[in-house]
Scaffold this motif. Sequence first.
Motif, PDB file in Angstrom:
ATOM      1  N   GLY A   1     -37.895  24.836  -6.991  1.00 23.94           N
ATOM      2  CA  GLY A   1     -39.256  24.433  -7.316  1.00 23.94           C
ATOM      3  C   GLY A   1     -39.354  23.860  -8.711  1.00 23.94           C
ATOM      4  O   GLY A   1     -40.069  22.883  -8.954  1.00 23.94           O
ATOM      5  N   LEU A   2     -38.606  24.444  -9.663  1.00 26.65           N
ATOM      6  CA  LEU A   2     -38.595  23.955 -11.039  1.00 26.65           C
ATOM      7  C   LEU A   2     -38.020  22.541 -11.097  1.00 26.65           C
ATOM      8  O   LEU A   2     -38.571  21.664 -11.780  1.00 26.65           O
ATOM      9  N   ALA A   3     -36.937  22.300 -10.380  1.00 22.73           N
ATOM     10  CA  ALA A   3     -36.332  20.968 -10.338  1.00 22.73           C
ATOM     11  C   ALA A   3     -37.287  19.956  -9.715  1.00 22.73           C
ATOM     12  O   ALA A   3     -37.400  18.818 -10.186  1.00 22.73           O
ATOM     13  N   ALA A   4     -37.992  20.345  -8.657  1.00 23.00           N
ATOM     14  CA  ALA A   4     -38.952  19.451  -8.006  1.00 23.00           C
ATOM     15  C   ALA A   4     -40.073  19.066  -8.968  1.00 23.00           C
ATOM     16  O   ALA A   4     -40.518  17.917  -9.001  1.00 23.00           O
TER      17      ALA A   4
ATOM     18  N   ASP B   1     -18.963  36.892 -11.448  1.00 27.52           N
ATOM     19  CA  ASP B   1     -17.496  36.808 -11.479  1.00 27.52           C
ATOM     20  C   ASP B   1     -16.994  35.604 -10.690  1.00 27.52           C
ATOM     21  O   ASP B   1     -16.032  34.951 -11.076  1.00 27.52           O
ATOM     22  N   ASP B   2     -17.670  35.326  -9.573  1.00 28.94           N
ATOM     23  CA  ASP B   2     -17.309  34.154  -8.767  1.00 28.94           C
ATOM     24  C   ASP B   2     -18.122  32.963  -9.257  1.00 28.94           C
ATOM     25  O   ASP B   2     -19.039  32.465  -8.572  1.00 28.94           O
ATOM     26  N   PHE B   3     -17.796  32.487 -10.468  1.00 30.86           N
ATOM     27  CA  PHE B   3     -18.651  31.511 -11.155  1.00 30.86           C
ATOM     28  C   PHE B   3     -18.712  30.167 -10.436  1.00 30.86           C
ATOM     29  O   PHE B   3     -19.768  29.531 -10.404  1.00 30.86           O
ATOM     30  N   ILE B   4     -17.605  29.701  -9.880  1.00 30.14           N
ATOM     31  CA  ILE B   4     -17.591  28.395  -9.234  1.00 30.14           C
ATOM     32  C   ILE B   4     -18.583  28.368  -8.075  1.00 30.14           C
ATOM     33  O   ILE B   4     -19.392  27.435  -7.949  1.00 30.14           O
ATOM     34  N   ASN B   5     -18.565  29.387  -7.228  1.00 25.79           N
ATOM     35  CA  ASN B   5     -19.525  29.452  -6.118  1.00 25.79           C
ATOM     36  C   ASN B   5     -20.958  29.589  -6.632  1.00 25.79           C
ATOM     37  O   ASN B   5     -21.898  29.011  -6.074  1.00 25.79           O
ATOM     38  N   PHE B   6     -21.100  30.387  -7.701  1.00 27.77           N
ATOM     39  CA  PHE B   6     -22.413  30.566  -8.319  1.00 27.77           C
ATOM     40  C   PHE B   6     -22.943  29.220  -8.821  1.00 27.77           C
ATOM     41  O   PHE B   6     -24.104  28.854  -8.574  1.00 27.77           O
ATOM     42  N   ALA B   7     -22.093  28.462  -9.528  1.00 30.99           N
ATOM     43  CA  ALA B   7     -22.495  27.159 -10.071  1.00 30.99           C
ATOM     44  C   ALA B   7     -22.824  26.176  -8.949  1.00 30.99           C
ATOM     45  O   ALA B   7     -23.810  25.429  -9.028  1.00 30.99           O
ATOM     46  N   ALA B   8     -21.985  26.163  -7.899  1.00 34.58           N
ATOM     47  CA  ALA B   8     -22.235  25.261  -6.772  1.00 34.58           C
ATOM     48  C   ALA B   8     -23.556  25.599  -6.094  1.00 34.58           C
ATOM     49  O   ALA B   8     -24.331  24.706  -5.715  1.00 34.58           O
ATOM     50  N   ASN B   9     -23.833  26.902  -5.963  1.00 34.58           N
ATOM     51  CA  ASN B   9     -25.078  27.349  -5.359  1.00 34.58           C
ATOM     52  C   ASN B   9     -26.277  26.854  -6.159  1.00 34.58           C
ATOM     53  O   ASN B   9     -27.246  26.323  -5.605  1.00 34.58           O
ATOM     54  N   ARG B  10     -26.213  27.029  -7.479  1.00 32.20           N
ATOM     55  CA  ARG B  10     -27.324  26.596  -8.336  1.00 32.20           C
ATOM     56  C   ARG B  10     -27.473  25.070  -8.318  1.00 32.20           C
ATOM     57  O   ARG B  10     -28.590  24.551  -8.329  1.00 32.20           O
ATOM     58  N   PHE B  11     -26.326  24.361  -8.316  1.00 37.48           N
ATOM     59  CA  PHE B  11     -26.373  22.896  -8.311  1.00 37.48           C
ATOM     60  C   PHE B  11     -27.039  22.393  -7.024  1.00 37.48           C
ATOM     61  O   PHE B  11     -27.889  21.493  -7.069  1.00 37.48           O
ATOM     62  N   ILE B  12     -26.655  22.948  -5.896  1.00 37.72           N
ATOM     63  CA  ILE B  12     -27.253  22.546  -4.614  1.00 37.72           C
ATOM     64  C   ILE B  12     -28.754  22.846  -4.605  1.00 37.72           C
ATOM     65  O   ILE B  12     -29.565  22.060  -4.103  1.00 37.72           O
ATOM     66  N   LEU B  13     -29.126  23.969  -5.195  1.00 43.62           N
ATOM     67  CA  LEU B  13     -30.537  24.350  -5.261  1.00 43.62           C
ATOM     68  C   LEU B  13     -31.333  23.338  -6.094  1.00 43.62           C
ATOM     69  O   LEU B  13     -32.440  22.931  -5.708  1.00 43.62           O
TER      70      LEU B  13
ATOM     71  N   MET C   1     -30.485  20.169  -6.620  1.00 43.06           N
ATOM     72  CA  MET C   1     -30.530  18.921  -5.863  1.00 43.06           C
ATOM     73  C   MET C   1     -31.531  18.996  -4.722  1.00 43.06           C
ATOM     74  O   MET C   1     -32.172  17.994  -4.368  1.00 43.06           O
ATOM     75  N   LEU C   2     -31.695  20.170  -4.149  1.00 44.60           N
ATOM     76  CA  LEU C   2     -32.696  20.362  -3.109  1.00 44.60           C
ATOM     77  C   LEU C   2     -34.098  20.082  -3.662  1.00 44.60           C
ATOM     78  O   LEU C   2     -34.929  19.439  -3.012  1.00 44.60           O
ATOM     79  N   GLY C   3     -34.347  20.572  -4.874  1.00 43.99           N
ATOM     80  CA  GLY C   3     -35.632  20.296  -5.523  1.00 43.99           C
ATOM     81  C   GLY C   3     -35.828  18.817  -5.806  1.00 43.99           C
ATOM     82  O   GLY C   3     -36.925  18.270  -5.614  1.00 43.99           O
ATOM     83  N   VAL C   4     -34.756  18.146  -6.250  1.00 45.44           N
ATOM     84  CA  VAL C   4     -34.825  16.708  -6.542  1.00 45.44           C
ATOM     85  C   VAL C   4     -35.157  15.923  -5.273  1.00 45.44           C
ATOM     86  O   VAL C   4     -36.028  15.049  -5.274  1.00 45.44           O
ATOM     87  N   PHE C   5     -34.472  16.226  -4.181  1.00 43.38           N
ATOM     88  CA  PHE C   5     -34.710  15.498  -2.940  1.00 43.38           C
ATOM     89  C   PHE C   5     -36.078  15.837  -2.330  1.00 43.38           C
ATOM     90  O   PHE C   5     -36.693  14.984  -1.679  1.00 43.38           O
ATOM     91  N   SER C   6     -36.550  17.045  -2.560  1.00 42.42           N
ATOM     92  CA  SER C   6     -37.902  17.393  -2.095  1.00 42.42           C
ATOM     93  C   SER C   6     -38.939  16.530  -2.804  1.00 42.42           C
ATOM     94  O   SER C   6     -39.876  15.999  -2.184  1.00 42.42           O
ATOM     95  N   ALA C   7     -38.757  16.377  -4.118  1.00 41.82           N
ATOM     96  CA  ALA C   7     -39.668  15.528  -4.892  1.00 41.82           C
ATOM     97  C   ALA C   7     -39.565  14.077  -4.439  1.00 41.82           C
ATOM     98  O   ALA C   7     -40.569  13.360  -4.345  1.00 41.82           O
ATOM     99  N   PHE C   8     -38.352  13.631  -4.166  1.00 46.96           N
ATOM    100  CA  PHE C   8     -38.133  12.250  -3.716  1.00 46.96           C
ATOM    101  C   PHE C   8     -38.845  11.998  -2.389  1.00 46.96           C
ATOM    102  O   PHE C   8     -39.505  10.968  -2.214  1.00 46.96           O
TER     103      PHE C   8
END
Length: 360
Positions: free
Chosen positions: A33-36, A115-127, A129-136
């Motif tokens: 929502g913040l990204a949107a 501890d599983d930072f890569i998955n954590f980062a990917a999760n946040r990044f996708i989230l 991008m989801l906000g960006v595409f929702s706004a688009f």
Amino acid sequence: MRLGARIFKTGLAVTLALYAAMWIGFETPAFGGLAAFFAVQPSVHKSLVLIWDQIQANILSAILAIVFVLAFGHEPFVIGVVVLLILGIHIKLKKEAIIPLAVVTAIVIMGSPTDDFINFAANRFILIMLGVFSAFIVNMIFLPPKHENQLYHKVTDANDQIIQWIRLILHHEVDYHTLKKDIKKIRSSVLKVENIYALYKEERSYFRKNEYARMRKVVLFRQMMTCTKKAKEILKSLSRHDNVLNQLPEEMGQLLQLQLDYLTNYHERILLKYSGKVKAQSTTDYFEEINDGKHQLINVFMTYHNTEQITSDDWIHFLPVIGIIIEYTEELEHLDRLVDGFFTYHTDENEVKIRERESF
């Protein structure tokens, strides 16, 4: 409180991003929502232009965030360094418009990693991008901005304020303390008109026929703005030289008042003609009267400027007022020809989309 289309659009984009994130199963949908919120744009064209920049900015921010966390940890000073880098890179690339979203992406990814930072980062990044595409999606489909309608009503509002004050000055009924306040408001109104015009000019139609018609309207609105600015200059000059105005010879004062009455009425008629409330070619009589008045004003000015009724210094200071009135006359004549041409040629393509005034 008035809620415009962009406010509704922002709320809709945030709502869509939150529901989409919850449906997919993200634990922290608020980041979507913040990204949107940051990704909503004031026009469809701007949304199309910035979507690729936003994707690139988010990828860059994500890479920097992951690299720095893996190399240096997630201490506050590390996050600060990443933010500085993001700011520097985007300023260098002249992409200032997407800086807020890029910074949010980095902070969201670097904040409280697991501890599983890569998955954590990917999760946040996708989230994000989801906000960006929702706004688009909302920018493209829901509540498209009606810049033509907004622009016309903003121009007419500014003109109404300016013309009202010009008439009050000419009839010596003005309160200068109130006028001084309103001139600031008028300046603000003209700036808003310029901002909406910039958005309207940026819009694109993906059908050539519609784009040609839209560009003709862009030229028309640019000339409307030019006439509004000239009227504003006349108002400022009259208020600045009101002492000379009160000392003008009677013939000169009456002719000046008559000419400006004709010009302001002419201006109003042209705008009404564009919106369809006045028939095309209906301003011909105004055109002839104004053209005659322009020559009479110049002749009377030349007759009186060497007399002793008014000092030469006063005439020199009042000369710019006459010059601006002549320029205003010529700009209005040009606008009138453009409006007549718009309704005379390419009539199948030209369509005026002026509706009743909206909250915006």
